[in-house]
Scaffold this motif. Structure first.
Motif, PDB file in Angstrom:
ATOM      1  N   LEU A 133       0.860  -1.185   0.000  1.00  0.00           N
ATOM      2  CA  LEU A 133       0.000   0.000   0.000  1.00  0.00           C
ATOM      3  C   LEU A 133       0.896   1.234   0.000  1.00  0.00           C
ATOM      4  CD1 LEU A 133      -2.892  -0.754   2.541  1.00  0.00           C
ATOM      5  CD2 LEU A 133      -3.160  -0.178   0.118  1.00  0.00           C
ATOM      6  N   LEU A 134       0.613   2.166  -0.899  1.00  0.00           N
ATOM      7  CA  LEU A 134       1.454   3.353  -1.065  1.00  0.00           C
ATOM      8  C   LEU A 134       0.612   4.617  -1.047  1.00  0.00           C
ATOM      9  CD1 LEU A 134       3.965   5.012  -2.066  1.00  0.00           C
ATOM     10  CD2 LEU A 134       3.327   4.301  -4.400  1.00  0.00           C
ATOM     11  N   GLY A 168     -13.400  10.713  11.212  1.00  0.00           N
ATOM     12  CA  GLY A 168     -13.643  11.091   9.822  1.00  0.00           C
ATOM     13  C   GLY A 168     -13.063  10.082   8.852  1.00  0.00           C
ATOM     14  N   GLN A 169     -13.322  10.300   7.575  1.00  0.00           N
ATOM     15  CA  GLN A 169     -12.893   9.337   6.566  1.00  0.00           C
ATOM     16  C   GLN A 169     -11.378   9.320   6.404  1.00  0.00           C
ATOM     17  OE1 GLN A 169     -15.021   8.876   2.725  1.00  0.00           O
ATOM     18  NE2 GLN A 169     -13.027   9.193   1.779  1.00  0.00           N
ATOM     19  N   THR A 170     -10.817   8.114   6.391  1.00  0.00           N
ATOM     20  CA  THR A 170      -9.431   7.880   5.997  1.00  0.00           C
ATOM     21  C   THR A 170      -9.407   6.673   5.076  1.00  0.00           C
ATOM     22  OG1 THR A 170      -8.996   6.461   7.926  1.00  0.00           O
ATOM     23  CG2 THR A 170      -8.453   8.813   8.139  1.00  0.00           C
ATOM     24  N   MET A 171      -8.279   6.491   4.412  1.00  0.00           N
ATOM     25  CA  MET A 171      -8.110   5.379   3.494  1.00  0.00           C
ATOM     26  C   MET A 171      -7.022   4.446   4.025  1.00  0.00           C
ATOM     27  SD  MET A 171     -10.385   6.382   1.382  1.00  0.00           S
ATOM     28  CE  MET A 171     -10.224   5.348  -0.073  1.00  0.00           C
ATOM     29  N   GLU A 172      -7.022   3.223   3.541  1.00  0.00           N
ATOM     30  CA  GLU A 172      -6.069   2.228   4.048  1.00  0.00           C
ATOM     31  C   GLU A 172      -4.625   2.682   3.899  1.00  0.00           C
ATOM     32  OE1 GLU A 172      -6.737  -1.637   2.437  1.00  0.00           O
ATOM     33  OE2 GLU A 172      -8.814  -1.742   3.140  1.00  0.00           O
ATOM     34  N   TRP A 173      -4.297   3.330   2.771  1.00  0.00           N
ATOM     35  CA  TRP A 173      -2.908   3.771   2.573  1.00  0.00           C
ATOM     36  C   TRP A 173      -2.540   4.926   3.501  1.00  0.00           C
ATOM     37  CZ3 TRP A 173      -6.140   3.036  -1.786  1.00  0.00           C
ATOM     38  CH2 TRP A 173      -6.978   4.115  -2.076  1.00  0.00           C
ATOM     39  N   ASP A 174      -3.535   5.546   4.152  1.00  0.00           N
ATOM     40  CA  ASP A 174      -3.240   6.603   5.125  1.00  0.00           C
ATOM     41  C   ASP A 174      -2.690   6.043   6.430  1.00  0.00           C
ATOM     42  OD1 ASP A 174      -4.257   8.652   3.454  1.00  0.00           O
ATOM     43  OD2 ASP A 174      -6.287   8.326   4.198  1.00  0.00           O
ATOM     44  N   ILE A 175      -3.076   4.816   6.792  1.00  0.00           N
ATOM     45  CA  ILE A 175      -2.772   4.339   8.141  1.00  0.00           C
ATOM     46  C   ILE A 175      -1.970   3.043   8.206  1.00  0.00           C
ATOM     47  CG2 ILE A 175      -4.928   5.432   8.898  1.00  0.00           C
ATOM     48  CD1 ILE A 175      -5.956   2.580   9.564  1.00  0.00           C
ATOM     49  N   ALA A 176      -1.830   2.312   7.105  1.00  0.00           N
ATOM     50  CA  ALA A 176      -1.194   0.991   7.171  1.00  0.00           C
ATOM     51  C   ALA A 176       0.255   1.064   7.641  1.00  0.00           C
ATOM     52  CB  ALA A 176      -1.280   0.294   5.816  1.00  0.00           C
ATOM     53  N   ALA A 177       1.031   2.002   7.074  1.00  0.00           N
ATOM     54  CA  ALA A 177       2.433   2.129   7.492  1.00  0.00           C
ATOM     55  C   ALA A 177       2.520   2.523   8.964  1.00  0.00           C
ATOM     56  CB  ALA A 177       3.147   3.156   6.625  1.00  0.00           C
ATOM     57  N   GLY A 178       1.680   3.480   9.379  1.00  0.00           N
ATOM     58  CA  GLY A 178       1.670   3.884  10.780  1.00  0.00           C
ATOM     59  C   GLY A 178       1.272   2.761  11.702  1.00  0.00           C
ATOM     60  N   ASP A 179       0.334   1.930  11.280  1.00  0.00           N
ATOM     61  CA  ASP A 179      -0.078   0.762  12.060  1.00  0.00           C
ATOM     62  C   ASP A 179       1.119  -0.160  12.292  1.00  0.00           C
ATOM     63  OD1 ASP A 179      -1.414  -1.410  13.179  1.00  0.00           O
ATOM     64  OD2 ASP A 179      -2.883  -1.609  11.575  1.00  0.00           O
ATOM     65  N   ALA A 180       1.875  -0.454  11.224  1.00  0.00           N
ATOM     66  CA  ALA A 180       3.046  -1.321  11.347  1.00  0.00           C
ATOM     67  C   ALA A 180       4.088  -0.733  12.300  1.00  0.00           C
ATOM     68  CB  ALA A 180       3.668  -1.553   9.970  1.00  0.00           C
ATOM     69  N   ILE A 181       4.341   0.558  12.170  1.00  0.00           N
ATOM     70  CA  ILE A 181       5.374   1.206  12.982  1.00  0.00           C
ATOM     71  C   ILE A 181       4.944   1.291  14.443  1.00  0.00           C
ATOM     72  CG2 ILE A 181       6.574   3.408  13.357  1.00  0.00           C
ATOM     73  CD1 ILE A 181       6.370   3.754  10.230  1.00  0.00           C
ATOM     74  N   LEU A 182       3.707   1.690  14.675  1.00  0.00           N
ATOM     75  CA  LEU A 182       3.251   1.837  16.055  1.00  0.00           C
ATOM     76  C   LEU A 182       3.185   0.495  16.758  1.00  0.00           C
ATOM     77  CD1 LEU A 182       2.364   3.769  18.209  1.00  0.00           C
ATOM     78  CD2 LEU A 182       0.062   3.785  17.229  1.00  0.00           C
ATOM     79  N   LYS A 183       2.720  -0.547  16.086  1.00  0.00           N
ATOM     80  CA  LYS A 183       2.682  -1.886  16.691  1.00  0.00           C
ATOM     81  C   LYS A 183       4.082  -2.346  17.074  1.00  0.00           C
ATOM     82  CE  LYS A 183       1.190  -6.646  15.746  1.00  0.00           C
ATOM     83  NZ  LYS A 183       2.537  -7.279  15.854  1.00  0.00           N
ATOM     84  N   ALA A 184       5.056  -2.164  16.158  1.00  0.00           N
ATOM     85  CA  ALA A 184       6.425  -2.598  16.442  1.00  0.00           C
ATOM     86  C   ALA A 184       7.058  -1.809  17.580  1.00  0.00           C
ATOM     87  CB  ALA A 184       7.275  -2.486  15.184  1.00  0.00           C
ATOM     88  N   ALA A 185       6.579  -0.562  17.787  1.00  0.00           N
ATOM     89  CA  ALA A 185       7.113   0.286  18.860  1.00  0.00           C
ATOM     90  C   ALA A 185       6.411   0.053  20.189  1.00  0.00           C
ATOM     91  CB  ALA A 185       6.989   1.750  18.462  1.00  0.00           C
ATOM     92  N   GLY A 186       5.438  -0.844  20.223  1.00  0.00           N
ATOM     93  CA  GLY A 186       4.749  -1.159  21.476  1.00  0.00           C
ATOM     94  C   GLY A 186       3.378  -0.537  21.622  1.00  0.00           C
ATOM     95  N   ARG A 213     -14.956  -2.019  -0.108  1.00  0.00           N
ATOM     96  CA  ARG A 213     -15.361  -0.747   0.489  1.00  0.00           C
ATOM     97  C   ARG A 213     -14.481   0.396  -0.012  1.00  0.00           C
ATOM     98  NH1 ARG A 213     -13.188  -3.012   5.910  1.00  0.00           N
ATOM     99  NH2 ARG A 213     -11.131  -2.047   6.075  1.00  0.00           N
ATOM    100  N   GLN A 214     -13.898   0.196  -1.185  1.00  0.00           N
ATOM    101  CA  GLN A 214     -13.036   1.184  -1.844  1.00  0.00           C
ATOM    102  C   GLN A 214     -11.870   1.615  -0.949  1.00  0.00           C
ATOM    103  OE1 GLN A 214     -16.732   1.830  -2.027  1.00  0.00           O
ATOM    104  NE2 GLN A 214     -16.407   0.361  -3.673  1.00  0.00           N
ATOM    105  N   PHE A 215     -11.380   0.682  -0.127  1.00  0.00           N
ATOM    106  CA  PHE A 215     -10.214   0.880   0.734  1.00  0.00           C
ATOM    107  C   PHE A 215     -10.462   1.929   1.824  1.00  0.00           C
ATOM    108  CE2 PHE A 215      -8.601  -0.518  -3.428  1.00  0.00           C
ATOM    109  CZ  PHE A 215      -7.984  -1.700  -3.050  1.00  0.00           C
ATOM    110  N   ARG A 216     -11.708   2.227   2.142  1.00  0.00           N
ATOM    111  CA  ARG A 216     -12.016   3.178   3.216  1.00  0.00           C
ATOM    112  C   ARG A 216     -11.893   2.494   4.574  1.00  0.00           C
ATOM    113  NH1 ARG A 216     -15.970   4.550  -0.728  1.00  0.00           N
ATOM    114  NH2 ARG A 216     -15.727   6.700  -1.482  1.00  0.00           N
TER     115      ARG A 216
END
Length: 279
Positions: free
Chosen positions: A89-90, A215-233, A251-254
């Protein structure tokens, strides 16, 4: 198509370093196009400019070289590639409004998704001189004024909740009433306006504690942050308490509303507060 048994998937830290390089190169392009103002409005109402498209091209070229064979679903070409068991996801310019307003907290965000969950991610914020990336572990690195990497990456981890309450990050351009209510109800000692996935990096680095987004966000808005935050605890959860799932083209990646926090306990407190506020 990448198979589930592809040997590259065994080293998520190496995957993260490759994503970080692609993100850094794209971020450097954004710096060179800082004055781009040729804005168009996409079908979903969001803005796009030549800087988005140039960063998208750079990121895809870098990913083809660094991670050959991985399908890439980008904000700028989401309909061109279908989700697979493993894909990228980019978001080549997360925070376009911030970028156009001469703000600092825009970024490039890239994640690798496996079976609906991110296994590696990278966020490059060139104007802030920050790069975050994570696989099994989470790291940060400084960027020079031209986007070049400075020094060695450092391990990062979330902080313990401050005794006087959380620092809550709020969206600069996409605020919503529920997020504001939760910040107050959680006893936030400060709220910081911030754009883009940079918010995840700041929580992962121990510089903030909480972000709620209704509010509305898309998968590419949060996927990288999800990976980083999970790895950081830390933790990213939907308001129903489940983990985010990625690759939902139906769901059009919403994304549904979510909470990002320095711990699962804080995330679940925020979810309880948000659901009570929603009645």
């Amino acid at each position: 198509m990448i198979g589930q048994d592809d040997p590259r998937l065994c080293d998520c830290n190496d995957l993260a370093r490759r994503l970080a390089e692609a993100a850094r190169l794209s971020a450097a392009v954004l710096l060179t196009m800082r004055m781009a103002r040729d804005v168009k409005v996409k079908a979903d109402g969001s803005p796009v400019c030549s800087a988005d498209l140039a960063a998208d091209h750079t990121a895809k070229s870098a990913l083809t070289r660094l991670l050959p064979g991985f399908p890439v679903i980008s904000e700028e070409s989401a309909d061109a590639v279908a989700p697979a068991p493993v894909f990228i996801l980019l978001d080549p310019l997360d925070g376009t409004r911030e970028f156009l307003a001469n703000g600092d907290s825009y970024c490039v965000a890239i994640a690798i998704i496996r079976d609906g969950r991110p296994v590696a991610g990278a966020i490059a914020a060139p104007q802030l001189g920050r790069l975050w990336f994570a696989g099994e572990g989470a790291f940060s690195q400084r960027l020079a004024s031209d986007g070049a990497a400075l020094g060695e990456p450092k391990r990062i981890h979330v902080r313990s909740l401050p005794p006087d309450g959380p620092v809550t990050l709020v969206s600069r351009f996409h605020g919503d009433e529920l997020s504001d209510k939760v910040a107050v109800a959680m006893g936030s000692r400060a709220t910081m306006p911030m754009s883009s996935a940079v918010k995840f990096g700041l929580i992962a680095s121990g510089e903030a504690d909480l972000h709620v987004r209704a509010g509305q966000t898309m998968e590419w808005d949060i996927a990288a942050g999800d990976a980083i935050l999970k790895a950081a605890g830390g933790s990213v959860l939907m308001l129903d308490g489940d983990l985010p799932r990625y690759g939902a083209s139906e769901r059009q990646f919403r994304n549904p509303p979510f909470v990002a926090a320095s711990s699962e306990a804080l995330a679940r407190r925020a979810i309880s507060t948000a659901n009570a506020s929603r009645g």
